[in-house]
Scaffold this motif. Sequence first.
Motif, short mmCIF file in Angstrom:
data_model
loop_
_atom_site.label_atom_id
_atom_site.label_comp_id
_atom_site.label_asym_id
_atom_site.label_seq_id
_atom_site.Cartn_x
_atom_site.Cartn_y
_atom_site.Cartn_z
N GLU A 1 1.20 5.72 9.79
CA GLU A 1 1.03 7.08 10.71
C GLU A 1 2.01 7.77 10.42
OE1 GLU A 1 -0.27 8.54 14.77
OE2 GLU A 1 1.03 6.69 14.71
N THR A 2 3.71 7.58 10.36
CA THR A 2 4.54 7.90 10.07
C THR A 2 4.37 8.72 9.03
OG1 THR A 2 6.09 7.07 11.42
CG2 THR A 2 6.80 8.28 10.61
N PHE A 3 4.36 7.67 7.58
CA PHE A 3 4.20 7.76 5.90
C PHE A 3 3.14 9.35 6.47
CE2 PHE A 3 2.40 8.61 2.37
CZ PHE A 3 3.68 8.35 0.93
N ASN A 4 2.27 9.29 6.62
CA ASN A 4 0.78 10.42 6.23
C ASN A 4 1.28 11.68 6.88
OD1 ASN A 4 -0.63 8.29 5.15
ND2 ASN A 4 -2.06 7.76 6.72
N GLN A 5 1.99 11.36 8.26
CA GLN A 5 2.64 12.68 9.36
C GLN A 5 3.45 13.92 8.17
OE1 GLN A 5 3.89 11.55 12.71
NE2 GLN A 5 2.05 11.00 13.69
N THR B 1 0.94 -1.26 0.07
CA THR B 1 0.04 0.16 0.15
C THR B 1 1.20 1.23 -0.02
OG1 THR B 1 -1.69 -0.93 1.09
CG2 THR B 1 -1.67 1.26 1.28
N LEU B 2 1.73 1.28 1.08
CA LEU B 2 3.03 2.58 0.98
C LEU B 2 3.73 2.77 0.41
CD1 LEU B 2 4.55 4.70 2.18
CD2 LEU B 2 5.84 3.18 3.25
N THR B 3 3.91 1.31 -1.29
CA THR B 3 4.70 1.55 -2.56
C THR B 3 3.64 2.35 -3.56
OG1 THR B 3 6.29 -0.06 -2.27
CG2 THR B 3 6.55 0.50 -4.17
N LYS B 4 2.37 1.73 -3.75
CA LYS B 4 1.04 2.04 -4.52
C LYS B 4 1.42 3.27 -4.45
CE LYS B 4 -3.20 1.47 -6.38
NZ LYS B 4 -3.41 2.57 -5.95
N THR B 5 1.00 4.34 -2.60
CA THR B 5 1.08 5.16 -2.91
C THR B 5 2.20 6.64 -3.39
OG1 THR B 5 -0.34 4.67 -0.82
CG2 THR B 5 0.38 6.88 -0.98
N MET B 6 2.83 5.86 -2.88
CA MET B 6 4.51 6.75 -3.28
C MET B 6 4.67 7.21 -5.28
SD MET B 6 7.57 4.98 -1.12
CE MET B 6 7.49 5.49 0.61
N LYS B 7 4.21 6.14 -5.85
CA LYS B 7 4.22 5.80 -7.02
C LYS B 7 2.64 6.78 -7.69
CE LYS B 7 5.76 1.15 -8.05
NZ LYS B 7 5.85 -0.49 -8.20
N ARG C 1 -2.48 10.36 1.16
CA ARG C 1 -1.99 8.99 2.81
C ARG C 1 -2.57 8.04 2.80
NH1 ARG C 1 -1.64 14.68 2.39
NH2 ARG C 1 -1.17 16.09 3.78
N ILE C 2 -1.95 7.34 3.60
CA ILE C 2 -2.15 5.49 3.90
C ILE C 2 -3.58 5.77 3.86
CG2 ILE C 2 -1.21 3.45 4.24
CD1 ILE C 2 1.01 4.18 3.63
N PRO C 3 -4.74 4.56 3.56
CA PRO C 3 -5.78 4.72 5.15
C PRO C 3 -4.73 3.54 5.53
CG PRO C 3 -5.86 3.70 3.03
CD PRO C 3 -5.06 3.93 2.81
#
Length: 449
Positions: A217-221, A185-191, A201-203
Motif C-alpha cells: 500500500e505504501t509503495f502504491n501511495q 511482486t514489488l521487485t518485478k513491478t520496480m523492474k 502499482r502492486i495489486p
Amino acid sequence: MKLKNKILLYTSVLFIILLIVINSTIYFLFKNIMVSAEISGAEKEIENIVTGMGSANESVATNELLRAYVPADGKIQILGSDGKNIASSVSPSEQELVKTEIQFYPREIKKEITVEDKHYYFYSVPMIWKKGNLVNLQITKSIQPAYDQSETLRTILLAVTFIATLPVVASSRLMTKLIITPIQTLTKTMKDIMKSNQFKRIPLGNSEKDELYQMGETFNQMMDLLETNFKKQEQFIANASHELKTPLTVIESYAGLLKRRGLDKPEVFHESVDAIRSEAVRMREMTEQLLQLARPEESWNVNFHPVQLNEILERIVKSFCQAYHREIRLISDDNITVTSDEQKLKQLLYIIIENAIKYSEEEIKITLKKEKKTAIISVIDRGIGIPKEELPKIFDRFYRVDKARSRKYGGTGLGLSLAKEIANAISATIDIDSSPGLGTSVSIRLPLG
C-alpha cells in the motif's frame, strides 16, 4: 544466497533446533523423574528388609534368612569386618551380581552402581550380628527399568524429531513463499517501471492488512505521489520554458532595434531600454518566485509566535496607499492575535493585496473579524473578476485567467501559487469568491492564538 533460501534455511534450522531442545528437555526430565522414583521405591524396600533382618529370630539360619529377604531383582549379602562373605543370596534374574567385588564399609553407604551396563542401587549398613560381631548388611537392587523406559522414550523422541523435520521444512517453505511473494511482486513491478518508464502499482487483493500489505500500500501511495509530481514537473518545465521564452524574445528584439537605430533616434533608444528593463525585472521576479516555489516547506524556516493582526494590517495598508496612491479602507474588529510567522504572513498579504490593486481601479476594502476560533482577513476589490469555472485553476503555476491582460499588468502567473504554498506553511487557508465584472473577495483564515 537468495533471500528465500536464507529464510527457508534459517527457519528450518531454528525449528529443528527448538524441537531438539524441547525433546531433550523432556527426555532428561522424564529420566530424572523415573530414576528418582525407582530409587525411592528401592530405598523403601531396603528399609523394610533391614527392619526385618534386625528383628529376625536368631535360630533361623543365615542363608535361609537371606533367601527370604533377597529382592526379586537384586542381591543381599552379609560381610564380616574382615571383608569376607558370611552369607549371600542373589535373585535368579541378576546372576551377574555374583561376580561383583565385595568391600566392608564401617558406615552407612547409599549409591548408584553399574554392573555390566545395568544400573543398580547399592545400600550398605553396619549392624551387630549373631554372637555380637560387627557385620555389613549389603543390599543391591536393580533400577534398570527406569533406564529402560528412558531409552524407549529417547528412541520415540528421536523418531518424532526426524518425522517432524518434514512438516517443519514444508511449513518453512510455505511461510517463505508467503513472505517472498509480495517482495518478488514489488521487485518485478520496480523492474517494469525501470524498463517501461511507466508508474505501475502492486495489486493488493483482499488480504489482511498485515505488514506486507502495508508495504504494498505504501509503495502504491509512493507511486501515486511520484506520478503526480512527475506530471506537475513536466507541466512546470513546459510552462516555465514558455514563459521565459517570451521576455527573452522581447529583450532580443529590442536589443536588435537598439543596435540598428538606437544611436540615431533617442525615442527608440528610450523605448527599447524601458522595454528591456521591464522584461528583465519581470524575469527576475519570476525567477525568485520559481526558486521559492521549488523549496520544500520544511526548509522555509517558519517561526511561529503571537502576531497582532490589526497592527500589521494598518502598516501594510499605509504602505500600499503611499506606494500605489490608491484608496484602501481597513475595517477591523478589536485587537485580534494569532499564532503565525509574521514575515510569511506579510508576504502572503502583499501578494493578495497587490493582485487586487493590479486588477481593479476602484477602492479596495480589507476586513478583519473573528469567527469562532478563526481570524478572517478579507481583501475585496471591484475589479474584472474571475469566471466560476476558472476558480479551481487559479492556484496552478503560470495559470492566468486573461493572459493578455495579465501580461499588461506584469503578472507571472506564480503569485497565487506562492500564496498557496505560504498559507500551507503557516497553517492558513485561502478562499476565493469572484464574479466577472463585479470583483473578487479573497479570505485568509488563521487559527486564533
